[in-house]
Motif scaffolding. Structure first.
Motif, PDB file in Angstrom:
ATOM      1  N   GLY A 135       0.839  -1.870  -0.415  1.00 43.20           N
ATOM      2  CA  GLY A 135      -0.407   0.569   0.085  1.00 43.20           C
ATOM      3  C   GLY A 135       0.570   0.545   0.197  1.00 43.20           C
ATOM      4  N   ILE A 136       2.089   1.157  -0.519  1.00 48.64           N
ATOM      5  CA  ILE A 136       3.403   2.163  -0.452  1.00 48.64           C
ATOM      6  C   ILE A 136       3.154   2.503  -2.007  1.00 48.64           C
ATOM      7  N   ARG A 137       2.859   4.370  -1.747  1.00 54.25           N
ATOM      8  CA  ARG A 137       2.179   4.994  -2.373  1.00 54.25           C
ATOM      9  C   ARG A 137       3.586   6.203  -2.965  1.00 54.25           C
ATOM     10  N   LEU A 138       3.694   6.523  -4.342  1.00 54.67           N
ATOM     11  CA  LEU A 138       5.017   7.966  -4.012  1.00 54.67           C
ATOM     12  C   LEU A 138       3.995   9.279  -4.426  1.00 54.67           C
ATOM     13  N   LEU A 139       3.728  10.092  -3.776  1.00 49.84           N
ATOM     14  CA  LEU A 139       3.408  10.771  -4.140  1.00 49.84           C
ATOM     15  C   LEU A 139       3.695  12.185  -4.725  1.00 49.84           C
ATOM     16  N   ARG A 140       2.995  13.184  -5.365  1.00 53.34           N
ATOM     17  CA  ARG A 140       2.899  13.684  -5.951  1.00 53.34           C
ATOM     18  C   ARG A 140       2.772  15.053  -4.802  1.00 53.34           C
ATOM     19  N   THR A 141       3.061  16.287  -4.832  1.00 57.29           N
ATOM     20  CA  THR A 141       2.745  17.642  -4.267  1.00 57.29           C
ATOM     21  C   THR A 141       1.848  18.818  -5.310  1.00 57.29           C
ATOM     22  N   GLY A 142       2.397  18.623  -6.442  1.00 57.33           N
ATOM     23  CA  GLY A 142       2.337  19.178  -7.335  1.00 57.33           C
ATOM     24  C   GLY A 142       3.488  20.975  -7.413  1.00 57.33           C
ATOM     25  N   ARG A 143       3.828  21.553  -5.725  1.00 55.67           N
ATOM     26  CA  ARG A 143       4.758  22.485  -5.961  1.00 55.67           C
ATOM     27  C   ARG A 143       5.963  21.799  -5.455  1.00 55.67           C
ATOM     28  N   VAL A 144       6.936  22.538  -6.620  1.00 55.32           N
ATOM     29  CA  VAL A 144       8.639  22.665  -6.477  1.00 55.32           C
ATOM     30  C   VAL A 144       8.679  23.844  -5.787  1.00 55.32           C
ATOM     31  N   LEU A 145       8.630  24.814  -5.361  1.00 58.82           N
ATOM     32  CA  LEU A 145       9.390  25.649  -4.543  1.00 58.82           C
ATOM     33  C   LEU A 145       9.056  24.883  -3.160  1.00 58.82           C
ATOM     34  N   GLU A 146       7.967  24.396  -2.480  1.00 60.65           N
ATOM     35  CA  GLU A 146       7.648  24.034  -1.717  1.00 60.65           C
ATOM     36  C   GLU A 146       8.960  23.649  -1.315  1.00 60.65           C
ATOM     37  N   SER A 147       8.928  21.948  -1.862  1.00 61.14           N
ATOM     38  CA  SER A 147       9.864  21.112  -1.949  1.00 61.14           C
ATOM     39  C   SER A 147      11.372  20.969  -1.617  1.00 61.14           C
ATOM     40  N   LEU A 148      11.281  22.377  -2.443  1.00 55.64           N
ATOM     41  CA  LEU A 148      12.644  22.759  -2.212  1.00 55.64           C
ATOM     42  C   LEU A 148      13.514  23.422  -1.620  1.00 55.64           C
ATOM     43  N   VAL A 149      13.057  24.137  -1.221  1.00 57.18           N
ATOM     44  CA  VAL A 149      13.397  25.459  -0.075  1.00 57.18           C
ATOM     45  C   VAL A 149      14.174  24.471   0.997  1.00 57.18           C
ATOM     46  N   PRO A 150      13.584  22.985   1.772  1.00 61.84           N
ATOM     47  CA  PRO A 150      13.711  22.626   3.240  1.00 61.84           C
ATOM     48  C   PRO A 150      15.241  21.598   2.226  1.00 61.84           C
ATOM     49  N   ALA A 151      14.913  21.475   0.970  1.00 61.53           N
ATOM     50  CA  ALA A 151      15.881  20.269   0.229  1.00 61.53           C
ATOM     51  C   ALA A 151      17.722  21.124   0.463  1.00 61.53           C
ATOM     52  N   VAL A 152      17.324  22.024  -0.270  1.00 61.90           N
ATOM     53  CA  VAL A 152      18.050  23.122   0.086  1.00 61.90           C
ATOM     54  C   VAL A 152      18.755  23.621   1.117  1.00 61.90           C
ATOM     55  N   LEU A 153      17.879  23.467   2.337  1.00 64.23           N
ATOM     56  CA  LEU A 153      18.823  23.740   3.965  1.00 64.23           C
ATOM     57  C   LEU A 153      19.046  22.581   4.621  1.00 64.23           C
ATOM     58  N   GLU A 154      18.425  21.616   3.864  1.00 71.18           N
ATOM     59  CA  GLU A 154      19.626  19.564   4.179  1.00 71.18           C
ATOM     60  C   GLU A 154      20.819  19.728   3.550  1.00 71.18           C
ATOM     61  N   GLN A 155      21.477  20.545   2.413  1.00 71.44           N
ATOM     62  CA  GLN A 155      22.840  20.659   2.829  1.00 71.44           C
ATOM     63  C   GLN A 155      24.176  20.485   3.305  1.00 71.44           C
TER      64      GLN A 155
END
Length: 310
Positions: free
Chosen positions: A106-126
């Motif tokens: 039952g695990i599905r890969l989600l899709r938010t459709g919002r790029v910057l929303e996911s990008l900012v925390p990814a940058v902060l994790e660098q």
């Protein structure tokens, strides 16, 4: 405040918590709360801020949303929850992966459709520890975001409400003063990357409708965004099953140890081991991590992400 409703029934088994577990940046993420049967998400949509609550009711999932972005969130609720994902396209090629699939249906890969929303925390994790990145993101969203519309979820013990926050607008991210980044423990390099991304946010949001190579290329046109950051972003915004995270300090060793008892695996070795999963390498790593086979530690904890080319 009035709300809007929607119901969606997934085909086959569905695991709400494990499907959406990649959304929150830590247990105190001010933008979402995930439990076994309920998920809350505060989001800045093209129509404005909105809050979505998804609750499992039998086989169905019921969504209720508030705020100017309510209709946008409900229209894309099935997509967020993984309706466009095709888990049947995945064939386990290793016993460990097969057992992980069997134990976690039952695990599905989600899709938010919002790029910057996911990008900012990814940058902060660098180049920092996960805990440090989560704390920085939490501080900045609460300081420069806004309270989410609608009711607030309650704490895990069922007590007091825990307010959610909508992330800042691109303009608000771009205008955060240097001393506020410093107070949030974000160095000038990561702060500058977020600011550059926010200034071209409309162009980055176009990546939500692109295929994987084009989307990876679009994000990496921004200085400071490399393969690691782009993959971590597109796994969430686009739900790409092949957006494998290259450049991570831990994932190659986990994959190497799990599939070949190779505790010194690098990116090249990881991709070699994942070659039986063409088009599904990110999904394969999700199951490998769920299996919990970790290599013996040979060194102190290291930061997440890569040193260069993030």
């Amino acid at each position: 405040m009035t709300s809007a409703l929607r119901r969606w029934t997934p085909e086959g088994p569905y695991d709400l918590a494990r499907s959406l577990r990649v959304l929150p940046r830590g247990g105190l993420d001010p933008t979402c709360r995930i439990s076994a049967d309920t998920a809350w998400r505060a989001c800045r949509t093209p129509d404005g801020p909105g809050t979505l609550r998804v609750t499992r009711t039998g086989a169905a999932l019921e969504g209720e949303a508030w705020g100017p972005g309510a209709q946008w969130l409900l229209a894309r609720m099935p997509e967020l929850l993984g309706a466009q994902d095709e888990p049947a396209a995945f064939t386990p090629r290793h016993r460990l992966v097969y057992e992980a699939v069997r134990r976690h249906p039952g695990i599905r890969l989600l899709r938010t459709g919002r790029v910057l929303e996911s990008l900012v925390p990814a940058v902060l994790e660098q180049k920092v520890t996960t805990a440090e990145a989560f704390a920085s993101y939490r501080t900045l969203v609460r300081r420069f975001g806004e309270p989410a519309p609608g009711p607030a979820p309650r704490s895990s013990d069922g007590g007091r409400p825990v307010p959610l926050y909508v992330p800042p607008t691109p303009r608000e991210w771009a205008l955060i003063p240097s001393w506020e980044w410093h107070r949030a423990n974000v160095d000038s390099k990561r702060a500058a990357t977020v600011v550059r991304a926010a200034r071209v946010a409309p162009r980055l949001e176009e990546a939500a409708a692109m295929d994987l190579p084009a989307a990876m290329h679009r994000l990496q046109l921004v200085p400071g965004i490399g393969p690691w950051t782009a993959a971590e972003t597109l796994q969430r915004s686009n739900g790409f099953p092949d957006a494998v995270t290259v450049g991570d300090l831990h994932l190659p060793r986990i994959v190497g140890w799990s599939l070949a008892r190779d505790r010194g695996a690098d990116d090249a070795r990881m991709l070699e081991l994942l070659s039986p999963y063409p088009g599904q390498r990110h999904r394969a790593t999700r199951y490998i991590c769920l299996a919990g086979a970790k290599p013996p530690r040979r060194e102190p904890k290291r930061p997440v992400g890569n040193i260069v080319g993030l």
